[in-house]
Design an enzyme around this catalytic site. Structure first.
Site, PDB file in Angstrom:
ATOM      1  N   ASN A  97       0.853  -1.205   0.000  1.00 40.33           N
ATOM      2  CA  ASN A  97       0.000   0.000   0.000  1.00 40.33           C
ATOM      3  C   ASN A  97       0.879   1.242   0.000  1.00 40.33           C
ATOM      4  OD1 ASN A  97       0.550   0.819   2.848  1.00 40.33           O
ATOM      5  ND2 ASN A  97      -0.311  -1.208   3.199  1.00 40.33           N
TER       6      ASN A  97
ATOM      7  N   ASP B 234      -4.076  -6.725   5.323  1.00 35.89           N
ATOM      8  CA  ASP B 234      -5.023  -7.590   6.027  1.00 35.89           C
ATOM      9  C   ASP B 234      -4.940  -9.027   5.506  1.00 35.89           C
ATOM     10  OD1 ASP B 234      -6.170  -5.745   7.792  1.00 35.89           O
ATOM     11  OD2 ASP B 234      -7.359  -4.877   6.167  1.00 35.89           O
TER      12      ASP B 234
ATOM     13  N   ASP C 286      -3.833 -10.210  13.023  1.00 36.01           N
ATOM     14  CA  ASP C 286      -4.083  -8.813  13.383  1.00 36.01           C
ATOM     15  C   ASP C 286      -3.107  -8.475  14.520  1.00 36.01           C
ATOM     16  OD1 ASP C 286      -5.030  -6.379  14.491  1.00 36.01           O
ATOM     17  OD2 ASP C 286      -6.927  -6.721  13.452  1.00 36.01           O
TER      18      ASP C 286
ATOM     19  N   LYS D 239     -13.392   0.198  15.768  1.00 34.65           N
ATOM     20  CA  LYS D 239     -12.112  -0.539  15.840  1.00 34.65           C
ATOM     21  C   LYS D 239     -11.535  -0.476  17.245  1.00 34.65           C
ATOM     22  CE  LYS D 239     -10.575  -0.512  11.096  1.00 34.65           C
ATOM     23  NZ  LYS D 239      -9.895   0.156  10.019  1.00 34.65           N
TER      24      LYS D 239
ATOM     25  N   LYS E 118     -11.035  -4.125  18.726  1.00 36.11           N
ATOM     26  CA  LYS E 118      -9.661  -4.621  18.928  1.00 36.11           C
ATOM     27  C   LYS E 118      -9.212  -4.445  20.384  1.00 36.11           C
ATOM     28  CE  LYS E 118      -8.307  -3.833  14.117  1.00 36.11           C
ATOM     29  NZ  LYS E 118      -7.180  -4.028  13.204  1.00 36.11           N
TER      30      LYS E 118
HETATM   31  O1  PMT Z   1       2.967   6.104   6.594  1.00 37.33           O
HETATM   32  P1  PMT Z   1       2.402   7.442   6.143  1.00 37.33           P
HETATM   33  O2  PMT Z   1       2.541   7.652   4.671  1.00 37.33           O
HETATM   34  O3  PMT Z   1       2.934   8.564   6.966  1.00 37.33           O
HETATM   35  O4  PMT Z   1       0.831   7.416   6.401  1.00 37.33           O
HETATM   36  C1  PMT Z   1       0.326   7.285   7.688  1.00 37.33           C
HETATM   37  C2  PMT Z   1      -0.855   6.302   7.762  1.00 37.33           C
HETATM   38  C3  PMT Z   1      -2.032   6.840   6.957  1.00 37.33           C
HETATM   39  C4  PMT Z   1      -0.434   4.923   7.227  1.00 37.33           C
HETATM   40  C5  PMT Z   1      -1.204   6.162   9.289  1.00 37.33           C
HETATM   41  O5  PMT Z   1      -1.516   7.421   9.822  1.00 37.33           O
HETATM   42  C6  PMT Z   1      -2.358   5.208   9.538  1.00 37.33           C
HETATM   43  O6  PMT Z   1      -3.516   5.572   9.476  1.00 37.33           O
HETATM   44  N1  PMT Z   1      -2.018   3.917   9.833  1.00 37.33           N
HETATM   45  C7  PMT Z   1      -2.974   2.825   9.981  1.00 37.33           C
HETATM   46  C8  PMT Z   1      -3.313   2.310   8.632  1.00 37.33           C
HETATM   47  C9  PMT Z   1      -4.196   1.100   8.667  1.00 37.33           C
HETATM   48  O7  PMT Z   1      -3.795   0.068   8.198  1.00 37.33           O
HETATM   49  O8  PMT Z   1      -5.343   1.231   9.279  1.00 37.33           O
HETATM   50  P2  PMT Z   1      -6.403  -0.005   9.447  1.00 37.33           P
HETATM   51  O9  PMT Z   1      -7.676   0.676   9.756  1.00 37.33           O
HETATM   52  O10 PMT Z   1      -6.362  -0.928   8.299  1.00 37.33           O
HETATM   53  O11 PMT Z   1      -5.877  -0.770  10.733  1.00 37.33           O
HETATM   54  C10 PMT Z   1      -6.326  -0.475  12.064  1.00 37.33           C
HETATM   55  C11 PMT Z   1      -5.222  -0.755  13.053  1.00 37.33           C
HETATM   56  O12 PMT Z   1      -4.933  -2.145  13.067  1.00 37.33           O
HETATM   57  C12 PMT Z   1      -3.908  -0.050  12.769  1.00 37.33           C
HETATM   58  O13 PMT Z   1      -3.350   0.335  14.005  1.00 37.33           O
HETATM   59  C13 PMT Z   1      -3.072  -1.125  12.099  1.00 37.33           C
HETATM   60  O14 PMT Z   1      -1.681  -0.943  12.341  1.00 37.33           O
HETATM   61  C14 PMT Z   1      -3.576  -2.379  12.802  1.00 37.33           C
HETATM   62  N2  PMT Z   1      -3.500  -3.624  12.028  1.00 37.33           N
HETATM   63  C15 PMT Z   1      -4.236  -3.783  10.889  1.00 37.33           C
HETATM   64  C16 PMT Z   1      -4.203  -4.979  10.240  1.00 37.33           C
HETATM   65  C17 PMT Z   1      -3.397  -6.029  10.764  1.00 37.33           C
HETATM   66  N3  PMT Z   1      -3.333  -7.198  10.151  1.00 37.33           N
HETATM   67  N4  PMT Z   1      -2.684  -5.830  11.873  1.00 37.33           N
HETATM   68  C18 PMT Z   1      -2.722  -4.649  12.517  1.00 37.33           C
HETATM   69  O15 PMT Z   1      -2.051  -4.474  13.528  1.00 37.33           O
END
Ligand code: PMT
Length: 411
Positions: free
Chosen positions: A211, A280, A309, A341, A345
């Site tokens: 991504n 994911d 996760d 979330k 989580k």
């Molecule tokens: O890196 P930059 O270019 O500076 O951009 C910053 C950002 C937009 C990436 C950052 O600010 C951000 O929003 N990061 C989280 C991105 C994300 O994957 O969000 P999510 O909604 O898909 O995940 C929710 C949370 O679960 C996050 O804390 C993620 O790290 C965590 N996660 C998700 C999937 C997974 N398999 N394991 C996880 O730990």
């Protein structure tokens, strides 16, 4: 305890009428027990003399990069290493421009490039100059790189104008240095682990799923914790960013790898921040050889399976569970999805990131966050990722302390 006793402060003075006020600032530093070395630019000598500053600071004043005598006493690199803080007061529009473009054409700008010490700027200039877009852009660049500022104040100026541009008062600059040094080490001993950047999920030996995360937000969070003395582990997906000072970096590619390191480090951490954009899903089976295009196939179906996760696994720890902060990158219903979330989580805090806005989020220098925790919320308005990270660290520490004192009321 006096935060300034024995601290090494380099005071840079540039050519502004407010230079005379720096004499009082240096006197306050000395009175508090700080060791002060003054760097005076060539044109600043028209406003204050090296002799006065030598008398007030108790040390020889450095004025030139090319002075063999001064270099013998303390070379410019040595001075850069010696500093606990570098303060430029007054900081003219000219020095802000030269610092913003990384010039090293005199002793002060060279020293600023060569030091790891925090930089505090006290801008002072005509109000019209301070309002100029070029000055604003230079200051924004410097702040985004981690520089701190104090002032300017509004009021009557030496030129007769009235407006924003007066250098902060010596006591205000003194307070800003004290606050900076206090923040410098108030998190000493706190172990923090941060995930940052994207993950890469291999399809075959030459292709992967990933991504647009650049890692900037996560690296800024690591820097903001490290600036305050925390012991920071940064588990970084594949990004091209320099490691912030005093941060231990662990490079990973896949979510599985990030999960392994995160679980090991989370148990040793007081705070865990999951800023990484973790894939994911991964391939059910990574192809051993490069997938070949065939004339018979117009479409290709890949079978994906769920990745672990990471943040949910950390939050599910029953022993040695850190304070867990997640991020939520959303393009719609941002606040609602983020709060779901937070609950699903079992996180202690979540930062909602509206990535539908092109000027913030993935890859950008700036961001804006809405932070939620059970029963509360705060908005961190658009700013550089480092400025936001510093504000976020404040929020995390405040809420972690509250959570802890609720569990251990006597603490
Ligand atoms: O890196 P930059 O270019 O500076 O951009 C910053 C950002 C937009 C990436 C950052 O600010 C951000 O929003 N990061 C989280 C991105 C994300 O994957 O969000 P999510 O909604 O898909 O995940 C929710 C949370 O679960 C996050 O804390 C993620 O790290 C965590 N996660 C998700 C999937 C997974 N398999 N394991 C996880 O730990």
């Amino acid at each position: 305890m006096n935060k300034l006793a024995e601290k090494h402060i380099v005071v840079g003075i540039t050519a502004g009428i407010a230079a005379y006020k720096s004499i009082e600032f240096i006197r306050l530093l000395r009175k508090a027990g700080a060791c002060v070395r003054v760097v005076l630019t060539e044109s600043a000598q028209a406003f204050v003399t090296p002799l006065t500053l030598q008398a007030i600071s108790g040390n020889a004043v450095a004025t030139s990069l090319l002075d063999p005598q001064a270099e013998l006493a303390m070379g410019h690199i040595e001075l850069a290493k010696w500093a606990d803080v570098v303060v430029i007061a007054p900081a003219t529009a000219d020095v802000l421009a030269r610092l913003a473009t990384g010039q090293a054409d005199d002793l002060l700008t060279t020293l600023c490039l060569a030091t790891r010490a925090p930089l505090l700027l006290a801008p002072a200039m005509n109000q019209q100059m301070f309002a100029h877009a070029a000055v604003k852009a230079n200051l924004a660049t410097l702040k985004a790189r981690g520089a701190h500022t104090v002032g300017p104040n509004a009021g009557e100026q030496a030129c007769g104008d009235v407006g924003l541009g007066r250098m902060a008062e010596p006591s205000e600059i003194f307070d800003a240095v004290t606050a900076l040094l206090h923040r410098e080490n108030d998190l000493a001993g706190l172990v923090v682990s941060v995930t940052a950047g994207p993950t890469q999920e291999a399809i075959d030996p030459v292709r992967y799923i990933s991504n647009h995360s650049s890692g900037k937000m996560g690296f800024a969070i690591a820097q903001a914790f490290a600036e305050r003395g925390a012991q920071v582990n940064l588990i970084a997906g594949p990004v091209v960013l320099a490691t912030p000072a005093n941060v231990t970096r662990i490079d990973v590619l896949s979510a599985q790898e990030m999960h392994r390191h995160a679980m090991a480090l989370a148990k040793q951490s007081a705070v865990f921040v999951g800023c990484a954009a973790v894939a994911d899903y991964k391939m059910a089976q990574v192809a051993e050889h490069k997938l070949k295009k065939t004339d018979a196939q117009d479409t290709l179906t890949l079978t994906l399976v769920k990745n672990p996760d990471i943040i949910a696994s950390v939050a599910a720890l029953t022993a040695q569970r850190p304070f867990v902060v997640g991020f939520a990158a959303e393009t719609q219903n941002v606040a609602d999805y983020a709060q779901r979330k937070l609950a699903r989580k079992n996180l202690d805090m979540i930062c909602a990131n509206d990535v539908s806005r092109k000027e913030i989020g993935f890859g950008q220098e700036q961001n804006a966050l809405s932070v939620f925790w059970p029963g509360g919320q705060a908005d961190l308005p658009q700013a550089s990722k480092l400025t936001l990270a510093r504000a976020l660290v404040d929020l995390i520490i405040t809420h972690r302390n509250k959570t802890q004192s609720a569990v251990n009321p006597k603490e």
